[in-house]
Design a protein around this motif. Sequence first.
Motif, mmCIF file in Angstrom:
data_model
loop_
_atom_site.group_PDB
_atom_site.id
_atom_site.type_symbol
_atom_site.label_atom_id
_atom_site.label_comp_id
_atom_site.label_asym_id
_atom_site.label_seq_id
_atom_site.Cartn_x
_atom_site.Cartn_y
_atom_site.Cartn_z
ATOM 1 N N ARG A 225 -2.694 -44.776 20.303
ATOM 2 C CA ARG A 225 -2.422 -45.033 21.711
ATOM 3 C C ARG A 225 -3.747 -45.316 22.422
ATOM 4 N NH1 ARG A 225 0.129 -40.118 20.808
ATOM 5 N NH2 ARG A 225 2.403 -40.126 20.752
ATOM 6 N N VAL A 226 -3.730 -46.262 23.338
ATOM 7 C CA VAL A 226 -4.919 -46.537 24.145
ATOM 8 C C VAL A 226 -5.004 -45.481 25.244
ATOM 9 C CG1 VAL A 226 -6.049 -48.180 25.678
ATOM 10 C CG2 VAL A 226 -4.834 -49.001 23.642
ATOM 11 N N LEU A 227 -6.133 -44.809 25.313
ATOM 12 C CA LEU A 227 -6.337 -43.729 26.276
ATOM 13 C C LEU A 227 -7.067 -44.231 27.518
ATOM 14 C CD1 LEU A 227 -7.440 -40.915 23.792
ATOM 15 C CD2 LEU A 227 -5.170 -41.252 24.800
ATOM 16 N N PRO A 228 -6.886 -43.553 28.657
ATOM 17 C CA PRO A 228 -7.673 -43.905 29.841
ATOM 18 C C PRO A 228 -9.167 -43.802 29.529
ATOM 19 C CG PRO A 228 -5.949 -42.311 30.382
ATOM 20 C CD PRO A 228 -5.987 -42.409 28.898
ATOM 21 N N SER A 229 -9.940 -44.708 30.069
ATOM 22 C CA SER A 229 -11.372 -44.693 29.764
ATOM 23 C C SER A 229 -12.167 -45.174 30.956
ATOM 24 C CB SER A 229 -11.687 -45.576 28.545
ATOM 25 O OG SER A 229 -11.378 -46.925 28.803
ATOM 26 N N GLY A 230 -13.455 -44.894 30.934
ATOM 27 C CA GLY A 230 -14.334 -45.319 32.002
ATOM 28 C C GLY A 230 -15.746 -45.514 31.496
ATOM 29 N N PRO A 231 -16.455 -46.550 31.980
ATOM 30 C CA PRO A 231 -17.828 -46.798 31.537
ATOM 31 C C PRO A 231 -18.800 -45.812 32.185
ATOM 32 C CG PRO A 231 -17.192 -48.414 33.190
ATOM 33 C CD PRO A 231 -15.981 -47.578 32.942
ATOM 34 N N LEU A 232 -19.634 -45.239 31.365
ATOM 35 C CA LEU A 232 -20.588 -44.227 31.814
ATOM 36 C C LEU A 232 -21.981 -44.836 31.870
ATOM 37 C CD1 LEU A 232 -20.752 -41.199 32.535
ATOM 38 C CD2 LEU A 232 -21.220 -40.747 30.123
ATOM 39 N N ARG A 233 -22.667 -44.602 32.987
ATOM 40 C CA ARG A 233 -24.035 -45.106 33.130
ATOM 41 C C ARG A 233 -25.001 -44.099 32.534
ATOM 42 N NH1 ARG A 233 -25.848 -45.958 39.024
ATOM 43 N NH2 ARG A 233 -24.167 -47.522 38.942
#
Length: 561
Positions: free
Chosen positions: A365-373
């Motif tokens: 399953r594709v999970l929620p994600s976010g790019p981290l600086r």
Amino acid sequence: MSEVVTVLHRFDLPMAAALVADKGCRAFLPDPVIYDRALGQGIAAPLVHVRSSADIAGAAFTDAQRDARALCRDLGEVLAAIAPAAVDGAWSGHRIFHLLWTLHGYRRIWPEVLAQHTHDHWHVLLPQQAHTYGVHSFVPGLLLVNELRDRGLHHTAYGFDCPGLDAYQLPDLRQLPAALDLIAHVPTCGHDARYIADELRASGLRVGALSPQMYDVPLDGVPASGLVGLPEVRALLGAQACARVQALRVPIEDVLRRHLVRWIAQPRFLDLQLQALWEALEAQTLFYLWLEQHFAGRPPRQLLISNHDATVHGALMTYAREQGMATLVLPHSRVHNLAIKSDGLAPLCLHHAMQDGPCLDLADRVLPSGPLRYPGDWQAPAETGELRTVGLVLNGISANGMCMVDFTAYAGAVQGWRDWAAQRGLTLKLRVRAVETPVTLVAQCLQTDVDGLMQNTQGSLLEFARGCDLTLGFDVPTSGLQDLVREGLAVMQVELRPLAWHEWSIVDERVVPRYGMVEAQQRLALMQANASVFARYRRAQFDAARARTADARPLRDWLRR
């Protein structure tokens, strides 16, 4: 008479050396990476398995993930008597996956080995240690014994004591500050520990860190729990709670036996493996009940956890799910190139913006994600410059004790790059990964000296790349390429074989393109002959990286949502 003794791990070496001296046999290494350690043990001229199928580890990986999910779901149904969302949490998913990866890998490796290597007698070493992530075990050797027995080949098995893990300890919840907003548990994130600690302090949240028993990463300025032994935790929980935990042992071992007996049929070894897995699950179950008792319906709002389980991840993520806590997952090497060990949870997976592909759980399953600086300043590439020096970076070639490449083809490709560079009048600088590259074998194949190969291992990858006009990643990418692009250094990835998702997802192909050997050499020849083409490549790569990371946010922002 041709006799060999198998060496699968550094812990095998003392006993193997004794058998070599006593029996006059030769050491046999299915993984070339052990070669230098064998020489260091005084074992002369060990035999090495160098012609392996490139897809063994990848195929085993796929099978292991499938079977780990099935086993974890069945375990979760038993654990639901205490933790209703345990099915979603995939308890012990990390260690179960690696056990199954080893099983599926070596059931493929040994038939290939026996087809290529004919000996009159095999001496097989069997550590009296069940599989647990991070330690040697009887599992690979036992699969060889089974294969030899089924083929009617002469063999002798030798049991020996092998270092294992210490008795389980748990984070001591009593040492955490009161009224927390967030609890952090980030084993293995050592490379980014300073950044994580700085961001936690800057978030303005009340934070406490749960200390892991293994792979601890101290977070400067963040109160840590320390550890406590299981007897003390049992005393805190009381007899009734401990009885509930013990009542799970038989049904849990029944589930484990049903899933594992086809691979580990011998009762004594199967019992050892079941006990090891039960002990880990018991520790998690105790911890889950302690979390309930300690926070008493007033849990922190958030859980920050790494993607590398150091024993209590399943319990922690299940507890967070049931209490409505927001869960954020950090990767231990900046990218999520392995499935998050959950099966129905939806944590927010933070990662480097140059990761290629989505974040997945055990069911894909594709999970929620976010790019981290991540920290680090951007530095634009030079406007001018010629391609004169090329760096070739060798990553590790083994995973879970299995060689991922055909070593003969691997070494031949490296020599091909040396020959090509010499023909083009380019300087080729080779950087090996000292611990994960069989340096002496590589040196022999390249007809060069070990000291020369080791010369470029000093310092960081970034420092190495600064001494090159362009750096080539070879075979499996390394996440360190991200830092090179940020500094305006030219990077390209060279494929030796088709890569699996957990390999190609390490760095975005739109930023660091991947080419086969012939195409890569043609493109580099064009850049060498035309400085303007080389300049355009550097600028386009830098601009692509800036675009990919434009939306990245520091950790503190994600925590303040």
